[in-house]
Each structure stands twice: as C-alpha cells, then as structure tokens.
Design a protein around this motif. Sequence first.
Motif, mmCIF file in Angstrom:
data_model
loop_
_atom_site.group_PDB
_atom_site.id
_atom_site.type_symbol
_atom_site.label_atom_id
_atom_site.label_comp_id
_atom_site.label_asym_id
_atom_site.label_seq_id
_atom_site.Cartn_x
_atom_site.Cartn_y
_atom_site.Cartn_z
ATOM 1 N N TRP A 36 163.397 28.060 50.306
ATOM 2 C CA TRP A 36 163.230 29.322 50.805
ATOM 3 C C TRP A 36 164.540 30.077 50.174
ATOM 4 O O TRP A 36 165.654 29.692 50.119
ATOM 5 C CB TRP A 36 163.618 29.065 52.207
ATOM 6 N N TRP A 37 164.055 31.419 49.587
ATOM 7 C CA TRP A 37 165.399 32.374 49.156
ATOM 8 C C TRP A 37 165.257 33.483 49.967
ATOM 9 O O TRP A 37 164.536 33.845 50.566
ATOM 10 C CB TRP A 37 164.645 32.948 47.856
ATOM 11 N N LYS A 90 168.745 45.138 55.047
ATOM 12 C CA LYS A 90 167.276 44.379 55.039
ATOM 13 C C LYS A 90 167.505 43.186 54.285
ATOM 14 O O LYS A 90 168.333 42.951 53.319
ATOM 15 C CB LYS A 90 166.290 45.264 54.368
ATOM 16 N N VAL A 91 166.302 41.944 54.510
ATOM 17 C CA VAL A 91 166.426 41.165 53.772
ATOM 18 C C VAL A 91 165.064 40.930 53.306
ATOM 19 O O VAL A 91 164.074 41.322 53.805
ATOM 20 C CB VAL A 91 166.913 39.611 54.644
ATOM 21 N N VAL A 92 164.951 40.177 52.111
ATOM 22 C CA VAL A 92 163.647 39.789 51.780
ATOM 23 C C VAL A 92 163.458 38.258 51.655
ATOM 24 O O VAL A 92 164.392 37.625 51.128
ATOM 25 C CB VAL A 92 163.401 40.456 50.233
ATOM 26 N N PHE A 93 162.556 37.603 52.244
ATOM 27 C CA PHE A 93 162.275 36.222 52.226
ATOM 28 C C PHE A 93 161.390 35.851 51.066
ATOM 29 O O PHE A 93 160.380 36.449 50.941
ATOM 30 C CB PHE A 93 161.868 35.601 53.474
ATOM 31 N N VAL A 94 161.430 34.655 50.294
ATOM 32 C CA VAL A 94 160.622 34.180 49.338
ATOM 33 C C VAL A 94 160.414 32.662 49.773
ATOM 34 O O VAL A 94 161.466 32.007 49.566
ATOM 35 C CB VAL A 94 161.083 34.335 47.910
ATOM 36 N N TRP A 95 159.410 32.687 49.890
ATOM 37 C CA TRP A 95 159.046 30.852 50.300
ATOM 38 C C TRP A 95 158.455 30.220 49.063
ATOM 39 O O TRP A 95 157.270 30.504 48.723
ATOM 40 C CB TRP A 95 157.650 30.848 51.383
ATOM 41 N N GLN A 128 158.182 39.712 52.962
ATOM 42 C CA GLN A 128 158.129 38.195 52.904
ATOM 43 C C GLN A 128 156.999 37.588 51.678
ATOM 44 O O GLN A 128 156.075 38.419 51.772
ATOM 45 C CB GLN A 128 157.796 37.303 53.955
ATOM 46 N N LEU A 129 157.286 36.950 50.769
ATOM 47 C CA LEU A 129 156.400 36.550 49.525
ATOM 48 C C LEU A 129 156.235 35.091 49.484
ATOM 49 O O LEU A 129 157.527 34.452 49.778
ATOM 50 C CB LEU A 129 156.839 37.068 48.336
ATOM 51 N N ILE A 130 155.403 34.802 48.835
ATOM 52 C CA ILE A 130 155.179 33.254 48.698
ATOM 53 C C ILE A 130 155.307 33.137 47.112
ATOM 54 O O ILE A 130 154.599 33.907 46.381
ATOM 55 C CB ILE A 130 153.707 32.673 49.065
ATOM 56 N N LEU A 131 156.077 32.192 46.697
ATOM 57 C CA LEU A 131 156.227 32.035 45.228
ATOM 58 C C LEU A 131 155.403 30.503 45.006
ATOM 59 O O LEU A 131 156.085 29.449 45.586
ATOM 60 C CB LEU A 131 157.701 31.840 44.750
ATOM 61 N N HIS A 132 154.507 30.729 44.294
ATOM 62 C CA HIS A 132 153.581 29.421 44.040
ATOM 63 C C HIS A 132 153.407 29.154 42.487
ATOM 64 O O HIS A 132 154.216 29.660 41.706
ATOM 65 C CB HIS A 132 152.196 29.835 44.513
ATOM 66 N N ASP A 133 152.694 28.096 42.102
ATOM 67 C CA ASP A 133 152.620 27.756 40.752
ATOM 68 C C ASP A 133 152.543 28.849 39.686
ATOM 69 O O ASP A 133 152.880 28.933 38.581
ATOM 70 C CB ASP A 133 151.428 26.669 40.601
ATOM 71 N N ARG A 134 151.777 29.996 40.052
ATOM 72 C CA ARG A 134 151.546 30.968 39.038
ATOM 73 C C ARG A 134 152.150 32.230 39.061
ATOM 74 O O ARG A 134 151.904 33.348 38.406
ATOM 75 C CB ARG A 134 149.947 31.136 38.969
ATOM 76 N N VAL A 136 153.745 35.189 42.230
ATOM 77 C CA VAL A 136 154.353 35.718 43.616
ATOM 78 C C VAL A 136 153.099 36.372 44.191
ATOM 79 O O VAL A 136 152.073 36.901 43.714
ATOM 80 C CB VAL A 136 155.475 36.729 43.220
ATOM 81 N N ARG A 137 152.965 36.026 45.792
ATOM 82 C CA ARG A 137 151.947 36.675 46.330
ATOM 83 C C ARG A 137 152.652 37.176 47.480
ATOM 84 O O ARG A 137 153.330 36.687 48.079
ATOM 85 C CB ARG A 137 150.804 35.635 46.645
ATOM 86 N N TRP A 138 152.131 38.440 47.814
ATOM 87 C CA TRP A 138 152.648 38.869 48.861
ATOM 88 C C TRP A 138 152.208 38.350 50.181
ATOM 89 O O TRP A 138 151.021 37.901 50.309
ATOM 90 C CB TRP A 138 152.148 40.507 48.993
ATOM 91 N N LEU A 139 153.087 38.476 51.181
ATOM 92 C CA LEU A 139 152.550 37.689 52.555
ATOM 93 C C LEU A 139 152.977 39.010 53.368
ATOM 94 O O LEU A 139 153.798 38.967 54.099
ATOM 95 C CB LEU A 139 154.024 36.517 52.887
ATOM 96 N N ALA A 140 151.863 39.576 53.834
ATOM 97 C CA ALA A 140 151.698 40.617 54.814
ATOM 98 C C ALA A 140 151.661 40.093 56.296
ATOM 99 O O ALA A 140 151.491 38.931 56.635
ATOM 100 C CB ALA A 140 150.365 41.305 54.291
ATOM 101 N N PRO A 141 152.530 40.867 57.065
ATOM 102 C CA PRO A 141 152.548 40.652 58.717
ATOM 103 C C PRO A 141 151.154 40.347 59.266
ATOM 104 O O PRO A 141 151.207 39.290 59.953
ATOM 105 C CB PRO A 141 152.960 41.986 59.035
ATOM 106 N N ASP A 142 150.134 40.751 58.775
ATOM 107 C CA ASP A 142 148.737 40.301 59.187
ATOM 108 C C ASP A 142 148.721 38.720 58.858
ATOM 109 O O ASP A 142 147.688 38.294 59.528
ATOM 110 C CB ASP A 142 147.568 41.263 58.806
ATOM 111 N N ASP A 143 149.291 38.316 57.879
ATOM 112 C CA ASP A 143 148.862 37.042 57.454
ATOM 113 C C ASP A 143 149.722 36.076 58.643
ATOM 114 O O ASP A 143 149.108 34.882 58.646
ATOM 115 C CB ASP A 143 149.407 36.804 56.095
ATOM 116 N N TYR A 144 150.561 36.480 59.386
ATOM 117 C CA TYR A 144 151.362 35.393 59.913
ATOM 118 C C TYR A 144 151.683 36.007 61.456
ATOM 119 O O TYR A 144 152.121 35.559 62.198
ATOM 120 C CB TYR A 144 152.801 35.006 59.386
ATOM 121 N N ALA A 145 151.166 37.215 61.714
ATOM 122 C CA ALA A 145 151.545 37.730 62.974
ATOM 123 C C ALA A 145 150.689 37.309 64.147
ATOM 124 O O ALA A 145 149.591 36.722 64.055
ATOM 125 C CB ALA A 145 151.291 39.422 63.130
#
Length: 145
Positions: A36-37, A90-95, A128-134, A136-145
């Motif tokens: 986690w970054w 502010k902070v930015v999280f990268v999973w 918040q973003l996901i760092l995956h194999d290919r 970066v993908r945005w992680l919108a609040p609707d994805d986890y709210a």
Amino acid sequence: MTRIDADEAAHLPITTDHDVEERVAGLLQHAVRRQWWTLYLDADDVQMPLIMPMAGYPDRPDEPGGDEGTAAQLLADRLSVIVREVGAAKVVFVWERPGRAETTPADREWAGALAAACRAEGVVVRAQLILHDRGVRWLAPDDYA
C-alpha cells in the motif's frame, strides 16, 4: 503517460482525477507485490516529496489494531500524525497487488474501511487507485462506499 522529473513534479499541481492517475502511473507503473502506497499533497494539490510504501498490512481492515481499534483505524491514526507533521492537506492511496484490473472484495473492503477511518481522523483522502499487473485503475468511491 507523461514522465516528469522530481523538480517538475514539485511544482505541478495534481488537480484532476486524470492528473492523479497519470502521476501514479508515472511513478509506480505496475504491480510487483502486495503493498500500500501513500502520496501526500499540499493545499495547492502539489505532490510533496514523500511517498510511503507499506508491505505486510493485514489481510482484513477489521483485524485488531491495538488500542486504536481495527487495523484500518490504526493506519488512519498514524496517517493523521504524518499529515500533521509534514503539513499535508490530502493523501492519495495506491493499493498495489498483482492481478487483474478489476477490483476485488478485499480491495473494496480496505478502501472503504480506510476511507471511513480517515474521515474520523480528519485526514482528507483525495483518491484511491489500484496498481495491478498492467497499470493503474481508478477506485471510485462508488466502488467501496
């Protein structure tokens, strides 16, 4: 993806969601391992010269985190101290996690729990973003709210 050097990054605000995604993609590129970054932004949305990775965080955000409560609450508590110490606004999280771009239940659970714990601590989460194999993908609040 546009590459910029550290001196340029220290003067370019990250004002749009696209800017956030481009900056993270330029810095981290793709997943190597589960970690986690945290990136820190000042009041003008300029990235501060501090990027913190953390490997080995618990599998679940509701695991016990000592006197602070859950693991997510413990991280938010520690983040609030760092934010105050460095003067971040502010902070930015990268999973980061190997795998596909689609969010997983674990991604959503951590993102939601940490966002809620940060709100309780007064830490503003810009993105918040996901760092995956290919990439970066945005992680919108609707994805986890």
